[in-house]
Design an enzyme around this catalytic site. Structure first.
Site, PDB file in Angstrom:
ATOM      1  N   LYS A 110      12.175  21.678 -14.563  1.00 33.38           N
ATOM      2  CA  LYS A 110      13.205  20.913 -15.393  1.00 33.38           C
ATOM      3  C   LYS A 110      12.967  21.055 -16.781  1.00 33.38           C
ATOM      4  CE  LYS A 110      15.687  18.679 -11.749  1.00 33.38           C
ATOM      5  NZ  LYS A 110      15.150  19.134 -10.813  1.00 33.38           N
TER       6      LYS A 110
HETATM    7  C1  LIG Z   1      15.347  19.950  -9.691  1.00 37.91           C
HETATM    8  C2  LIG Z   1      14.396  20.617  -8.760  1.00 37.91           C
HETATM    9  C3  LIG Z   1      14.756  21.590  -7.727  1.00 37.91           C
HETATM   10  C4  LIG Z   1      16.272  21.878  -7.689  1.00 37.91           C
HETATM   11  O1  LIG Z   1      16.872  22.577  -8.567  1.00 37.91           O
HETATM   12  P1  LIG Z   1      18.320  22.390  -8.612  1.00 37.91           P
HETATM   13  O2  LIG Z   1      18.918  23.044  -9.901  1.00 37.91           O
HETATM   14  O3  LIG Z   1      18.878  20.995  -8.422  1.00 37.91           O
HETATM   15  O4  LIG Z   1      19.010  23.366  -7.527  1.00 37.91           O
HETATM   16  C5  LIG Z   1      13.738  21.919  -7.212  1.00 37.91           C
HETATM   17  N1  LIG Z   1      12.557  21.750  -7.162  1.00 37.91           N
HETATM   18  C6  LIG Z   1      12.282  20.987  -8.120  1.00 37.91           C
HETATM   19  C7  LIG Z   1      10.704  20.688  -8.231  1.00 37.91           C
HETATM   20  C8  LIG Z   1      12.954  20.324  -9.016  1.00 37.91           C
HETATM   21  O5  LIG Z   1      12.626  19.422 -10.055  1.00 37.91           O
END
Ligand SMILES: *Cc1c(COP(=O)(O)O)cnc(C)c1O
Length: 461
Positions: A110
């Site tokens: 993120k």
């Molecule tokens: C948010 C997240 C995901 C999932 O991503 P999306 O965009 O919500 O599908 C997968 N792995 C980690 C570590 C995340 O923080």
């Protein structure tokens, strides 16, 4: 002419990029999308040699109403805290690539979007005047990435609620150890749903929301999706090994559908992607959809990959929009149906038409995958990334280069790693948090108390 943005549900006049970033959700309840996706096939040869930041600049400039020099500046600022000079490097593991998306400040994917969103928000507010007070609720990951993205930014304050004592001690530390004056951690005496309900009811007060300039940075924000497109291009060029016609496949650990949506849009823009493998844990609403064309909710269960424990994938509506032929009327009626019956049925695509294929990985398979890659290939996957690798093993098409996205550093989820391998992984950034001073406000599970807190800490000018 710069790009304009529309709502998936059609009830909004087109708006520019800066407004789209501030708007988040469209007023008709839909999600924002560019009026038209740019075709990039003609650029791929030139772009294939660029560095990550240069590539980010070329892609983002197709979508924004920001002068080139300013945009370059924002990209520099956005990625300066990454600890790897490639930002999102590829590592060869066995006969495929892992693309590491966890070299940002909170060690999870993120950061790629939220680190850029901080300077971008400040810039837009400077252009347009005003301030922004971000309010969020988190069960862990997103909150800390948002805090690290917005800390110390001019014209912005960020308030993040978490359920007191119910996020992992490490995630709590990652949030509360940020001492910048514009960051407010609120530990709510309740669970995650309570925090979300407080947030919803505060956002439901449109007068309050307006006078206190409240906004959010949730995963439907268009700028987040846009920033995530860049690493699909970057990885494709490297996995192609010099042949820009060569198709590539990706495996994507999926929760809210934000990550894989970026790959889907890149495919629609002409990036040669043969297949996007959507990997879920036991919360498999999306893999059920792609295998049976039925989208129906069930109870959320807790897993080793908590950032993928979702019920309704908030970005899915953007995919559906293209799936129904970019028809906002159809989307409106599908979403109305969904809110009444908690399910969506749509006709399957003809064989070979769908670029996304999906499956899930359960706890046993995920732990086994972590163990196997540690033992056989000396590579340690975090539980989210392991879900992606396990599903890729089953779904990959032979003879096509494969990139598995790694969304978190294993040390963030040390309990699962200990369970799988018997060894505790470490990362200096996380180890240093142990003794870090913290700041956090305890508040009751009460919307009025939270609203009062906001009022006291947002000085109206
Ligand atoms: C948010 C997240 C995901 C999932 O991503 P999306 O965009 O919500 O599908 C997968 N792995 C980690 C570590 C995340 O923080």
């Amino acid at each position: 002419m710069s790009m304009k943005y529309i709502s998936t549900r059609g009830g909004m006049d087109p708006i520019g990029f800066q407004e789209a970033v501030l708007t988040g959700l469209a007023p008709d309840g839909g999600l924002l999308l560019p009026q038209e996706l740019p075709e990039t096939s003609g650029h791929l040869k030139d772009w294939s040699q660029l560095s990550y930041k240069e590539l980010a600049f070329e892609i983002l400039r197709l979508f924004v109403d920001i002068p080139d020099g300013d945009l370059q500046n924002l990209i520099e600022q956005g990625y300066k805290k990454f600890r790897h000079n490639e930002i999102a490097p590829l590592v060869k593991v066995d006969d495929f690539y892992v693309q590491e998306l966890f070299h940002g400040p909170t060690l999870a994917f993120k950061d790629i979007a939220l680190q850029l969103l901080g300077p971008l928000f400040s810039y837009i507010l400077e252009q347009r005047g005003g301030e922004l007070n971000v309010l969020g609720a988190t069960s862990g990951d997103t909150g800390s990435a948002a805090i690290h993205g917005l800390r110390g930014r001019k014209h912005i304050k960020i308030f993040v609620m978490h359920p007191r004592g119910r996020v992992s001690p490490l995630q709590e530390k990652q949030m509360t150890s940020v001492l910048d004056e514009n960051v407010f951690n609120l530990a709510i005496e309740g669970n995650f749903d309570d925090c979300q309900n407080i947030m919803k009811s505060i956002f439901g007060r449109s007068e309050f929301k307006k006078s206190y300039s409240l906004g959010s940075v949730n995963s439907v924000n268009w700028a987040r999706v846009l920033a995530q497109m860049v690493y699909y291009f970057y990885a494709t060029f490297r996995a192609q090994g010099g042949d820009i016609e060569q198709k590539v496949q990706f495996s994507v650990p999926t929760g809210n559908f934000g990550d894989i949506l970026a790959g889907y849009l890149a495919t629609r823009m002409g990036l040669p992607i043969e297949q996007l493998i959507l990997a879920t844990n036991e919360n498999d609403i999306l893999s059920r959809f792609f295998n049976s064309n039925e989208y129906s909710t069930r109870q959320v269960v807790s897993t080793l990959s908590p950032s993928m424990d979702i019920q309704v994938a908030s970005n899915f509506e953007r995919y559906l929009y293209y799936r129904v032929g970019s028809d906002p009327h159809k989307i409106r009626s599908l979403m109305e149906d969904f809110s009444k019956r908690s399910r969506i049925d749509i006709a399957p695509l003809a064989p070979g038409e769908e670029v996304i294929s999906a499956a899930n990985s359960n706890t046993t398979q995920t732990l086994e995958t972590i163990r196997k890659y540690k033992t056989n290939h000396a590579y340690l996957l975090d539980p989210h990334s392991a879900v992606g690798v396990h599903v890729a093993e089953r779904k990959r098409i032979a003879g096509i280069p494969l990139v598995c996205l790694a969304t978190a550093h294993p040390a963030k989820f040390s309990q699962a790693i200990i369970q799988a391998t018997g060894e505790e992984p470490h990362h200096p950034i996380l180890d240093a948090l142990k003794d870090a001073p913290t700041r956090c406000e305890n508040l009751p599970n009460d919307e009025v108390a939270v609203r009062q807190y906001l009022q006291e800490n947002i000085k109206l000018t």
